[in-house]
Design a protein around this motif. Structure first.
Motif, PDB file in Angstrom:
ATOM      1  N   ALA A  59       0.871  -1.187   0.000  1.00 30.08           N
ATOM      2  CA  ALA A  59       0.000   0.000   0.000  1.00 30.08           C
ATOM      3  C   ALA A  59       0.901   1.227   0.000  1.00 30.08           C
ATOM      4  O   ALA A  59       0.872   2.040   0.916  1.00 30.08           O
ATOM      5  N   ARG A  60       1.717   1.328  -1.055  1.00 30.88           N
ATOM      6  CA  ARG A  60       2.702   2.412  -1.131  1.00 30.88           C
ATOM      7  C   ARG A  60       2.203   3.522  -2.049  1.00 30.88           C
ATOM      8  O   ARG A  60       1.348   3.292  -2.901  1.00 30.88           O
ATOM      9  N   TYR A  61       2.824   4.680  -1.881  1.00 29.30           N
ATOM     10  CA  TYR A  61       2.534   5.799  -2.759  1.00 29.30           C
ATOM     11  C   TYR A  61       3.580   5.926  -3.865  1.00 29.30           C
ATOM     12  O   TYR A  61       3.640   6.940  -4.542  1.00 29.30           O
ATOM     13  N   TYR A  62       4.422   4.915  -3.999  1.00 29.91           N
ATOM     14  CA  TYR A  62       5.458   4.904  -5.039  1.00 29.91           C
ATOM     15  C   TYR A  62       5.463   3.520  -5.682  1.00 29.91           C
ATOM     16  O   TYR A  62       5.151   2.527  -5.006  1.00 29.91           O
ATOM     17  N   HIS A  63       5.855   3.455  -6.944  1.00 30.55           N
ATOM     18  CA  HIS A  63       6.005   2.150  -7.599  1.00 30.55           C
ATOM     19  C   HIS A  63       7.429   1.638  -7.396  1.00 30.55           C
ATOM     20  O   HIS A  63       8.319   2.370  -6.977  1.00 30.55           O
ATOM     21  N   GLY A  64       7.609   0.359  -7.719  1.00 29.71           N
ATOM     22  CA  GLY A  64       8.943  -0.241  -7.618  1.00 29.71           C
ATOM     23  C   GLY A  64       9.278  -0.681  -6.211  1.00 29.71           C
ATOM     24  O   GLY A  64      10.453  -0.794  -5.842  1.00 29.71           O
ATOM     25  N   CYS A  65       8.239  -0.927  -5.405  1.00 31.93           N
ATOM     26  CA  CYS A  65       8.489  -1.228  -3.988  1.00 31.93           C
ATOM     27  C   CYS A  65       8.475  -2.727  -3.670  1.00 31.93           C
ATOM     28  O   CYS A  65       8.454  -3.098  -2.494  1.00 31.93           O
ATOM     29  N   GLU A  66       8.494  -3.592  -4.693  1.00 36.13           N
ATOM     30  CA  GLU A  66       8.302  -5.014  -4.391  1.00 36.13           C
ATOM     31  C   GLU A  66       9.368  -5.576  -3.448  1.00 36.13           C
ATOM     32  O   GLU A  66       9.067  -6.414  -2.595  1.00 36.13           O
ATOM     33  N   PHE A  67      10.597  -5.104  -3.574  1.00 38.53           N
ATOM     34  CA  PHE A  67      11.646  -5.702  -2.730  1.00 38.53           C
ATOM     35  C   PHE A  67      11.754  -5.013  -1.367  1.00 38.53           C
ATOM     36  O   PHE A  67      12.023  -5.667  -0.367  1.00 38.53           O
ATOM     37  N   VAL A  68      11.510  -3.715  -1.349  1.00 37.08           N
ATOM     38  CA  VAL A  68      11.492  -3.079  -0.015  1.00 37.08           C
ATOM     39  C   VAL A  68      10.285  -3.577   0.773  1.00 37.08           C
ATOM     40  O   VAL A  68      10.340  -3.698   1.993  1.00 37.08           O
ATOM     41  N   ASP A  69       9.189  -3.906   0.052  1.00 32.60           N
ATOM     42  CA  ASP A  69       8.043  -4.526   0.737  1.00 32.60           C
ATOM     43  C   ASP A  69       8.484  -5.817   1.423  1.00 32.60           C
ATOM     44  O   ASP A  69       8.143  -6.070   2.583  1.00 32.60           O
ATOM     45  N   GLU A  70       9.225  -6.619   0.665  1.00 29.55           N
ATOM     46  CA  GLU A  70       9.655  -7.916   1.216  1.00 29.55           C
ATOM     47  C   GLU A  70      10.490  -7.721   2.472  1.00 29.55           C
ATOM     48  O   GLU A  70      10.307  -8.415   3.469  1.00 29.55           O
ATOM     49  N   VAL A  71      11.400  -6.764   2.407  1.00 31.82           N
ATOM     50  CA  VAL A  71      12.304  -6.594   3.552  1.00 31.82           C
ATOM     51  C   VAL A  71      11.550  -6.014   4.751  1.00 31.82           C
ATOM     52  O   VAL A  71      11.784  -6.402   5.900  1.00 31.82           O
ATOM     53  N   GLU A  72      10.589  -5.113   4.497  1.00 30.30           N
ATOM     54  CA  GLU A  72       9.824  -4.559   5.618  1.00 30.30           C
ATOM     55  C   GLU A  72       8.936  -5.648   6.236  1.00 30.30           C
ATOM     56  O   GLU A  72       8.792  -5.721   7.466  1.00 30.30           O
ATOM     57  N   GLU A  73       8.344  -6.489   5.378  1.00 29.16           N
ATOM     58  CA  GLU A  73       7.514  -7.584   5.907  1.00 29.16           C
ATOM     59  C   GLU A  73       8.343  -8.551   6.757  1.00 29.16           C
ATOM     60  O   GLU A  73       7.883  -9.028   7.792  1.00 29.16           O
ATOM     61  N   LEU A  74       9.571  -8.798   6.307  1.00 32.50           N
ATOM     62  CA  LEU A  74      10.465  -9.659   7.103  1.00 32.50           C
ATOM     63  C   LEU A  74      10.746  -9.036   8.466  1.00 32.50           C
ATOM     64  O   LEU A  74      10.681  -9.705   9.505  1.00 32.50           O
ATOM     65  N   ALA A  75      11.064  -7.734   8.443  1.00 38.23           N
ATOM     66  CA  ALA A  75      11.369  -7.044   9.706  1.00 38.23           C
ATOM     67  C   ALA A  75      10.166  -7.098  10.645  1.00 38.23           C
ATOM     68  O   ALA A  75      10.305  -7.372  11.847  1.00 38.23           O
ATOM     69  N   ILE A  76       8.969  -6.854  10.104  1.00 34.21           N
ATOM     70  CA  ILE A  76       7.755  -6.862  10.934  1.00 34.21           C
ATOM     71  C   ILE A  76       7.540  -8.253  11.526  1.00 34.21           C
ATOM     72  O   ILE A  76       7.301  -8.405  12.741  1.00 34.21           O
ATOM     73  N   ALA A  77       7.627  -9.269  10.679  1.00 38.10           N
ATOM     74  CA  ALA A  77       7.373 -10.647  11.145  1.00 38.10           C
ATOM     75  C   ALA A  77       8.377 -11.038  12.234  1.00 38.10           C
ATOM     76  O   ALA A  77       8.014 -11.643  13.251  1.00 38.10           O
TER      77      ALA A  77
END
Ligand code: PLP
Length: 421
Positions: A59-77
């Protein structure tokens, strides 16, 4: 990495060299400092720094976030698993912003909050009048008992019943004893207040299982990541699911915009490191080393606030040595022992001087030092503080400090890399 830095900016590279040398050659007793691993340094200095990612994963306001999404999800989990939390927000850039976001989420301008006074161990963001917290909210301070120098929970309860705060903040920067989160919860419930725990100082101890975990008791928990947790310079927030939306909205777009994705990546690495059994061992050694340091100082006749420590830090009262905290810290620095001066409860010295110093064991323990080394270091400290005019002894100790540091090298082979992992 390092070659490029040197080629592009030899001035900055040279400063890095000198800072690494300073870190290598000094004994760091500042309890809020530590050494991040090479893996954490690598993540911090990575390509993730190039990405804008306002919003949250998917749910980003920028495109190209697929990998930063992955890393943030890892950090959260990983944060949720490590601390047993229902929800984690890993975007706060520092402890101050984490606390700011919680206040923004749960309070209205002018609401009453109870927190520990700065001069009794609390933090600037716990209502100090020069900080945003003291300006926008009505903070009422609690302190420690004058005699025992520990929190008097009965007095705290009476105060809460009188003040009726909307929130109670537990957690401190200079409190050497463990906190009774169950008691804080009961007091918050008695007055219908939210309980926020700021575990910035102790989060590494909590992760290691050597301090009670506040998560089952608190509505919200904030923490920095660079102290006992040994990560990058940053922070995170944990909370129950029902507050998740409010907390996330308060962080972004409430008090922050673009998250630091490279630092979030480094936090993911840090959470992984803190789940390793070796980190539990680290936590046990931090506590054991602090206890030995405290006992040695006590045996040398140096008074410790509350008589000792349960945690990674202690507050040494230098009044009977006729030294202010600042003068004591200055003297220790002459021998390359780096500590920080601090007020002690009911201090008559201003915060710019303080009557105490606040030594702790996290950084020395990361270097691999053990209990025998703590005895040595504490005796050096006592020698210097008891004989401030003995320049020869201070010189001798400085040489011994360098010899000890050489036995516990930092970032072996990093010397040539100027801090770039
Ligand atoms: N909360 C506590 C208890 C702290 O000790 C600190 C830092 O010392 C903070 C919050 C603020 O952290 P930062 O310096 O990352 O803003």
């Amino acid at each position: 990495m390092e070659r490029h830095l040197r080629e592009v900016d030899s001035e900055v590279a040279a400063i890095f060299d000198r800072e690494l040398e300073r870190q290598q050659q000094t004994l760091v007793l500042i309890p809020s400092e530590n050494y991040a691993s090479r893996a954490v340094l690598a993540a911090t200095g990575s390509v993730m720094t190039n990405k804008y990612a306002e919003g949250y994963p998917h749910a980003r306001y920028y495109h190209g976030c697929e990998f930063v999404d992955e890393v943030e999800e890892l950090a959260i989990a990983r944060a949720k698993t490590l601390f047993g939390a229902e929800h984690a927000n890993v975007q706060p850039v520092a402890g101050t912003q984490a606390n700011m976001a919680v206040y923004y989420a749960l309070l209205e301008h002018g609401d009453t909050v109870m927190a520990m006074a700065l001069d009794q161990g609390g933090h600037l963001t716990h209502g100090n009048r020069f900080n945003f917290s003291g300006r926008y909210y009505n903070f009422v301070s609690y302190g420690v008992d004058r005699e025992s120098e520990v929190i008097d929970y009965d007095a705290l309860e009476q105060q809460a019943l009188a003040v009726r705060p909307k929130m109670i903040v537990a957690g401190a920067s200079a409190y050497p004893r463990s906190l009774d989160f169950a008691r804080f919860r009961a007091i918050a419930d008695a007055v219908g207040a939210h309980l926020m725990v700021d575990m910035a100082h102790i989060s590494g101890l909590v992760a290691a299982g050597v301090h009670d975990n506040p998560v089952p008791y608190a509505d919200v928990v904030t923490s920095t990541t660079h102290k006992t947790l040994r990560g990058p310079r940053s922070a995170f927030i944990l909370c129950r699911q029902e507050l998740a939306k409010a907390i996330d909205k308060a962080v972004f777009p409430g008090v922050q915009a673009g998250p630091l994705m490279h630092v979030i990546a480094a936090k993911a690495v840090m959470f992984k490191e803190a789940m390793d059994p070796t980190f539990q061992e680290y936590g046990r050694k931090v506590i054991a080393n602090a206890a030995v340091m405290a006992n040695t100082l006590l045996a040398r006749g140096i008074r410790l606030v509350s008589g000792g420590t349960d945690t990674h830090l202690m507050l040494a009262d230098l009044r009977q040595l006729n030294l202010t905290g600042r003068a004591g810290a200055d003297l220790l620095r002459e021998a390359d022992i780096v500590t920080n001066f601090n007020t002690i409860p009911y201090d008559t010295q201003p915060p710019t001087q303080g009557s105490g110093i606040r030594p702790g064991s996290p950084a020395l323990t990361t270097r691999g030092m053990g209990e025998a080394d703590m005895v040595t270091v504490a005796n050096w400290m006592a020698d210097i503080l008891e004989h401030p005019d003995d320049a020869a002894r201070i010189r001798e100790i400085k040489e011994a400090v360098h010899a000890l540091c050489a036995r516990f090298p930092l970032y072996t082979n990093l010397q040539a890399n100027a801090g770039c992992a």
